[in-house]
Write a protein that holds these residues in place. Structure first.
Motif, short mmCIF file in Angstrom:
data_model
loop_
_atom_site.label_atom_id
_atom_site.label_comp_id
_atom_site.label_asym_id
_atom_site.label_seq_id
_atom_site.Cartn_x
_atom_site.Cartn_y
_atom_site.Cartn_z
N ALA A 110 0.82 -1.22 0.00
CA ALA A 110 0.00 0.00 0.00
C ALA A 110 0.85 1.27 0.00
O ALA A 110 0.32 2.37 0.17
CB ALA A 110 -0.94 -0.01 1.21
N ALA A 111 2.15 1.13 -0.18
CA ALA A 111 3.07 2.26 -0.32
C ALA A 111 3.09 3.21 0.88
O ALA A 111 2.97 4.43 0.73
CB ALA A 111 2.79 3.03 -1.61
N TYR A 112 3.23 2.67 2.06
CA TYR A 112 3.47 3.50 3.24
C TYR A 112 4.55 2.84 4.09
O TYR A 112 4.92 1.69 3.84
CB TYR A 112 2.19 3.75 4.05
CG TYR A 112 1.55 2.54 4.68
CD1 TYR A 112 1.98 2.07 5.92
CD2 TYR A 112 0.50 1.88 4.07
CE1 TYR A 112 1.38 0.98 6.52
CE2 TYR A 112 -0.10 0.79 4.65
CZ TYR A 112 0.34 0.34 5.88
OH TYR A 112 -0.26 -0.75 6.46
N GLN A 113 5.06 3.55 5.06
CA GLN A 113 6.07 3.03 5.96
C GLN A 113 5.54 3.03 7.38
O GLN A 113 4.56 3.73 7.68
CB GLN A 113 7.34 3.87 5.89
CG GLN A 113 8.03 3.78 4.54
CD GLN A 113 9.30 4.61 4.52
OE1 GLN A 113 9.44 5.59 5.24
NE2 GLN A 113 10.24 4.21 3.68
N LEU A 114 6.19 2.26 8.23
CA LEU A 114 5.83 2.22 9.64
C LEU A 114 6.92 2.93 10.44
O LEU A 114 8.10 2.68 10.24
CB LEU A 114 5.70 0.77 10.12
CG LEU A 114 4.61 -0.05 9.43
CD1 LEU A 114 4.70 -1.51 9.85
CD2 LEU A 114 3.25 0.52 9.73
N ASP A 115 6.51 3.82 11.33
CA ASP A 115 7.44 4.51 12.20
C ASP A 115 7.32 3.89 13.59
O ASP A 115 6.33 4.10 14.29
CB ASP A 115 7.11 6.01 12.25
CG ASP A 115 8.04 6.78 13.17
OD1 ASP A 115 8.97 6.18 13.75
OD2 ASP A 115 7.84 8.00 13.30
N TRP A 116 8.33 3.13 13.96
CA TRP A 116 8.31 2.38 15.22
C TRP A 116 8.83 3.19 16.40
O TRP A 116 8.84 2.69 17.53
CB TRP A 116 9.14 1.11 15.07
CG TRP A 116 8.50 0.10 14.16
CD1 TRP A 116 8.69 -0.01 12.82
CD2 TRP A 116 7.57 -0.90 14.53
NE1 TRP A 116 7.92 -1.05 12.33
CE2 TRP A 116 7.22 -1.60 13.35
CE3 TRP A 116 6.98 -1.28 15.73
CZ2 TRP A 116 6.32 -2.66 13.35
CZ3 TRP A 116 6.09 -2.33 15.73
CH2 TRP A 116 5.77 -3.01 14.55
#
Length: 178
Positions: A133-139
């Motif tokens: 889905a073309a997003y990133q996760l910020d952990w």
């Protein structure tokens, strides 16, 4: 799983959620364990979803805890709803697009229809979905390490080995990470 770590298979994931012990021998020390420490890794929340908002151009979103399920004849669309942290606009992340109703497991469909919190959590931390889905996760800020010993005690020159017991307070997410 901590940020920056690689994906974990299901068997290892289950093992990580149990107690683990790691014996760290001191320099020239023997095999007896003289000191013990409990480290608890606690989840503080879900990672932020990094995707540009179409209204305000902010990049941080969080799951609303809801899914949208839409049927068109025999075809089904399922989206996870996310909310912009700045302006509150709701955006859809596609989970299933134009799948036949029979192709989706009835239990899974029921979880979507009932906005199952476990399903929201699993999909919110799914790195494969993030890539698709073309997003990133910020952990950042999602995990906390609690120890029962001061950091100065870890570096002391004690001949006794240190046994570290690591406990994960909640399940570690599985799958690849962004």
């Amino acid at each position: 799983m901590l940020p920056g770590t690689s994906s974990v298979s299901l068997g290892i994931r289950e093992a990580m959620n149990d107690f683990r012990s790691i014996g760290v021998p001191a320099e020239g020390g023997g095999s007896d364990i003289g000191r013990k420490a409990l480290w608890v890794i606690r989840e503080l929340g879900l990672p932020a979803i990094v995707k540009a908002c179409v209204s305000c151009r902010s990049t941080r979103h969080h799951p609303t805890g809801k899914f949208r399920v839409n049927a068109n004849g025999k075809l089904l669309d399922v989206w996870m709803l996310i909310c912009c942290e700045l302006c509150g606009r709701t955006t859809k992340i596609p989970i299933h697009e134009r799948v036949y109703l029979q192709a989706l497991d009835s239990e899974r469909l029921l979880m979507f229809e009932n906005n199952d919190p476990a399903m929201v959590r699993d999909l919110a931390v799914d790195g494969a979905l993030a890539g698709k889905a073309a997003y990133q996760l910020d952990w950042s800020g999602t995990w906390e390490l609690e120890t029962d010993m001061l950091s100065c005690e870890l570096g002391r020159e004690d001949p006794a080995p240190l046994k570290v017991i690591i406990r994960f307070d909640s399940q570690c997410p599985s799958g690849s990470r962004s």
